[in-house]
Design a protein around this motif. Sequence first.
Motif, mmCIF file in Angstrom:
data_model
loop_
_atom_site.group_PDB
_atom_site.id
_atom_site.type_symbol
_atom_site.label_atom_id
_atom_site.label_comp_id
_atom_site.label_asym_id
_atom_site.label_seq_id
_atom_site.Cartn_x
_atom_site.Cartn_y
_atom_site.Cartn_z
ATOM 1 N N UNK A 100 42.614 11.940 1.366
ATOM 2 C CA UNK A 100 44.029 11.990 0.401
ATOM 3 C C UNK A 100 45.167 12.139 1.398
ATOM 4 N N UNK A 101 45.032 13.242 2.134
ATOM 5 C CA UNK A 101 46.240 13.697 2.867
ATOM 6 C C UNK A 101 46.146 13.597 4.157
ATOM 7 N N UNK A 102 44.983 13.037 4.774
ATOM 8 C CA UNK A 102 44.790 12.693 6.367
ATOM 9 C C UNK A 102 44.549 13.850 7.003
ATOM 10 N N UNK A 103 44.594 15.010 6.612
ATOM 11 C CA UNK A 103 44.546 16.137 7.409
ATOM 12 C C UNK A 103 42.872 16.313 7.853
ATOM 13 N N UNK A 104 42.731 17.237 8.979
ATOM 14 C CA UNK A 104 41.097 17.515 9.121
ATOM 15 C C UNK A 104 40.676 18.227 8.222
ATOM 16 N N UNK A 105 39.272 17.836 7.900
ATOM 17 C CA UNK A 105 38.766 18.769 6.839
ATOM 18 C C UNK A 105 37.889 19.972 7.814
ATOM 19 N N UNK A 106 38.235 21.155 7.094
ATOM 20 C CA UNK A 106 37.418 22.329 7.722
ATOM 21 C C UNK A 106 36.065 21.992 8.261
ATOM 22 N N UNK A 107 35.789 22.677 9.301
ATOM 23 C CA UNK A 107 34.353 22.461 9.953
ATOM 24 C C UNK A 107 33.319 23.284 8.676
ATOM 25 N N UNK A 108 33.903 24.263 8.429
ATOM 26 C CA UNK A 108 33.039 25.024 7.614
ATOM 27 C C UNK A 108 32.545 24.221 6.164
#
Length: 110
Positions: A86-94
């Motif tokens: 959706x936003x293109x930001x990285x998804x948190x590793x957790x």
Amino acid sequence: MTAAFPLSHQALRAALLDRQADLNSRLAAIETALDAPAPADWEDMATAREDDEVLQASGLSGQHELRQIAAAIDRIDRGEYGACMKCGRPIAAARLAALPYTPHCRNCAS
């Protein structure tokens, strides 16, 4: 499998493929159980219907997860894995560790 993936993506892809194979096996077992002949006894038939409803719900859930896994593998293959769709930001590793096939970051998922 493409050699351009970082090792972590290769390992993740392999884990997703293993989960996919496991789900396919479980769905085949569910299909076999649902195809079994119905019992002749009315009480047994009622119990079998309840069991079938549980199996069907489990099967639908497994099919949904299979679609999510296939999409995650596709994102890995395209080099887009780990970025929110959706936003293109990285998804948190957790979050990825808990839901390796998630397409959205926590903010966009809520």
